[in-house]
Design an enzyme around this catalytic site. Structure first.
Site, PDB file in Angstrom:
ATOM      1  N   HIS A   1      11.390 -24.478   9.248  1.00 52.78           N
ATOM      2  CA  HIS A   1      12.059 -25.133   8.116  1.00 52.78           C
ATOM      3  C   HIS A   1      12.402 -26.599   8.386  1.00 52.78           C
ATOM      4  O   HIS A   1      12.331 -27.430   7.493  1.00 52.78           O
ATOM      5  CB  HIS A   1      13.358 -24.391   7.765  1.00 52.78           C
ATOM      6  CG  HIS A   1      13.158 -22.932   7.499  1.00 52.78           C
ATOM      7  ND1 HIS A   1      12.586 -22.460   6.348  1.00 52.78           N
ATOM      8  CD2 HIS A   1      13.445 -21.831   8.246  1.00 52.78           C
ATOM      9  CE1 HIS A   1      12.536 -21.128   6.378  1.00 52.78           C
ATOM     10  NE2 HIS A   1      13.046 -20.730   7.529  1.00 52.78           N
TER      11      HIS A   1
ATOM     12  N   GLU B   1      13.839 -21.806  13.553  1.00 53.49           N
ATOM     13  CA  GLU B   1      14.354 -22.453  12.336  1.00 53.49           C
ATOM     14  C   GLU B   1      13.875 -23.904  12.247  1.00 53.49           C
ATOM     15  O   GLU B   1      13.517 -24.384  11.183  1.00 53.49           O
ATOM     16  CB  GLU B   1      15.889 -22.357  12.284  1.00 53.49           C
ATOM     17  CG  GLU B   1      16.397 -20.935  12.063  1.00 53.49           C
ATOM     18  CD  GLU B   1      15.914 -20.291  10.760  1.00 53.49           C
ATOM     19  OE1 GLU B   1      16.021 -20.916   9.706  1.00 53.49           O
ATOM     20  OE2 GLU B   1      15.412 -19.155  10.812  1.00 53.49           O
TER      21      GLU B   1
ATOM     22  N   GLN C   1      24.716 -16.176   7.352  1.00 49.67           N
ATOM     23  CA  GLN C   1      24.695 -14.726   7.584  1.00 49.67           C
ATOM     24  C   GLN C   1      26.094 -14.228   7.894  1.00 49.67           C
ATOM     25  O   GLN C   1      26.927 -14.956   8.443  1.00 49.67           O
ATOM     26  CB  GLN C   1      23.691 -14.325   8.662  1.00 49.67           C
ATOM     27  CG  GLN C   1      23.413 -15.308   9.761  1.00 49.67           C
ATOM     28  CD  GLN C   1      22.132 -14.972  10.531  1.00 49.67           C
ATOM     29  OE1 GLN C   1      21.286 -14.199  10.069  1.00 49.67           O
ATOM     30  NE2 GLN C   1      21.983 -15.546  11.699  1.00 49.67           N
TER      31      GLN C   1
ATOM     32  N   HIS D   1      22.203 -19.335   9.229  1.00 49.85           N
ATOM     33  CA  HIS D   1      20.859 -18.789   9.462  1.00 49.85           C
ATOM     34  C   HIS D   1      19.888 -19.969   9.526  1.00 49.85           C
ATOM     35  O   HIS D   1      19.143 -20.102  10.474  1.00 49.85           O
ATOM     36  CB  HIS D   1      20.500 -17.813   8.328  1.00 49.85           C
ATOM     37  CG  HIS D   1      19.161 -17.156   8.474  1.00 49.85           C
ATOM     38  ND1 HIS D   1      18.816 -15.990   7.839  1.00 49.85           N
ATOM     39  CD2 HIS D   1      18.047 -17.509   9.177  1.00 49.85           C
ATOM     40  CE1 HIS D   1      17.566 -15.647   8.149  1.00 49.85           C
ATOM     41  NE2 HIS D   1      17.081 -16.567   8.963  1.00 49.85           N
TER      42      HIS D   1
HETATM   43  O1  U2P Z   1      14.251 -13.474   3.094  1.00 49.38           O
HETATM   44  C1  U2P Z   1      13.563 -12.999   4.207  1.00 49.38           C
HETATM   45  C2  U2P Z   1      13.091 -14.152   5.053  1.00 49.38           C
HETATM   46  O2  U2P Z   1      12.267 -15.022   4.290  1.00 49.38           O
HETATM   47  C3  U2P Z   1      12.445 -16.358   4.736  1.00 49.38           C
HETATM   48  N1  U2P Z   1      12.907 -17.221   3.629  1.00 49.38           N
HETATM   49  C4  U2P Z   1      13.570 -16.718   2.575  1.00 49.38           C
HETATM   50  C5  U2P Z   1      13.979 -17.535   1.540  1.00 49.38           C
HETATM   51  C6  U2P Z   1      13.697 -18.914   1.604  1.00 49.38           C
HETATM   52  O3  U2P Z   1      14.059 -19.686   0.720  1.00 49.38           O
HETATM   53  N2  U2P Z   1      13.038 -19.393   2.692  1.00 49.38           N
HETATM   54  C7  U2P Z   1      12.641 -18.572   3.717  1.00 49.38           C
HETATM   55  O4  U2P Z   1      12.055 -19.029   4.689  1.00 49.38           O
HETATM   56  C8  U2P Z   1      13.484 -16.342   5.842  1.00 49.38           C
HETATM   57  O5  U2P Z   1      12.760 -16.351   7.044  1.00 49.38           O
HETATM   58  P1  U2P Z   1      13.292 -16.952   8.414  1.00 49.38           P
HETATM   59  O6  U2P Z   1      13.718 -18.361   8.247  1.00 49.38           O
HETATM   60  O7  U2P Z   1      14.415 -16.081   8.821  1.00 49.38           O
HETATM   61  O8  U2P Z   1      12.093 -16.825   9.271  1.00 49.38           O
HETATM   62  C9  U2P Z   1      14.198 -15.023   5.579  1.00 49.38           C
HETATM   63  O9  U2P Z   1      14.808 -14.485   6.709  1.00 49.38           O
END
Ligand code: U2P
Length: 288
Positions: A149, A145, A56, A87
């Site tokens: 993820h 995160e 970011q 991010h």
């Molecule tokens: O793009 C907006 C939100 O969708 C989530 N995102 C986007 C692309 C990707 O490959 N994977 C994914 O998770 C992100 O969510 P966050 O991790 O912030 O919760 C991104 O902010």
């Protein structure tokens, strides 16, 4: 004879069950559900295709800050970050979808206590809001995160500590801010830069095409993509697409800005930014 026909009936039933089970699996894959049934009958995550290192740009994010709290890096004044910050490291599928919240492992900040210095500097929250955790409730940016993820990256990156360590190492190895600065794309509140020039600078340095996300013509996010062995690859599918094709659906115009961090309230009035205690639930309100 009776035994033979009983055997035939049970084999036919077994075959029927197997066909039905494989049809279910095909259907799940077609719809990108990402869930398969493991050997013990438990759901198993569909293997992801690649990593997306999402960065970011604080100069853009911090323009939206309306609330300050101690853990919002936008509120660090002259110590606020002037580089792309992390991010997250996201496991993704080639079809544009992604797995999320893959295990029940909750975030434990103690596990990354030795990484806190670089994490606070290069992976800070740019908001006071508390993002949702995977198991109900709200937590920290890092917790969000990791649970969303990191748990899905685990087949490659391992436990919580190794997820954060790996992400930092990839971030340091592929220093986007340095590449852009060296190509003349420096933070500015007056200049606009050609999108194609920024993309080419990164392609030349890393031999892969990034994805840019803009808000009101300013770079908000930059994504670098990697194979699962962390060799760079294009973010948008296909390796030979021209930049024109890759960016035709992009949120970025042809000329984009890379805003310099402006002290909060500058241009407005300092009093527009209010300080709130750490534990207030703003639900990411200043990111909206
Ligand atoms: O793009 C907006 C939100 O969708 C989530 N995102 C986007 C692309 C990707 O490959 N994977 C994914 O998770 C992100 O969510 P966050 O991790 O912030 O919760 C991104 O902010």
């Amino acid at each position: 004879m009776a035994i033979l026909s009983a055997n035939l009936a049970s084999s036919a039933a077994l075959a029927l069950i197997l066909v039905a089970a494989s049809l279910c699996l095909i259907e799940a894959k077609q719809f990108g559900i990402g869930i398969e049934i493991g050997s013990r009958g438990r759901p198993r995550q569909r293997e992801f295709d690649y990593f997306n290192l999402a960065l970011q740009w604080p100069g853009t994010y911090c323009q939206r800050t309306r609330y300050c709290c101690p853990n919002n890096a936008c509120c660090r004044g002259s110590n606020s970050p002037a580089v792309f910050t992390i991010h997250g490291l996201w496991p993704d599928y080639n079809d544009g979808s992604w797995p999320a919240c893959c295990t029940k492992k909750s975030f434990d900040e103690k596990e990354i206590s030795t990484l806190l210095d670089p994490l606070e500097k290069y992976w800070p929250s740019l908001s006071c809001g508390k993002p949702s955790s995977c198991h109900g409730g709200k937590g920290s940016f890092w917790g969000h995160e990791w649970e969303k993820h990191g748990t899905c990256s685990a087949p490659v990156t391992g436990d919580e500590y190794n997820y954060f360590l790996t992400t930092l190492n990839v971030y340091f190895k592929y220093n986007v801010t340095k590449v852009l600065n060296e190509a003349g794309y420096v933070p500015s509140n007056t200049e606009k830069y050609p999108l194609g020039g920024i993309v080419s600078a990164i392609q030349n340095a890393f031999h892969a095409t990034p994805k840019l996300v803009c808000r009101n013509g300013a770079v908000e996010e930059l994504h670098l993509c990697f194979y699962k062995d962390f060799k760079p690859r294009d973010c948008a599918g296909g390796s030979s697409s021209s930049s024109d094709m890759l960016f035709s659906g992009s949120s970025c115009p042809n000329y984009i800005s890379l805003p310099a961090y402006a002290s909060l309230g500058a241009g407005n009035v300092e009093s527009e930014v209010s300080w709130v205690p750490e534990d207030v639930d703003l639900r990411w309100v200043d990111r909206l």
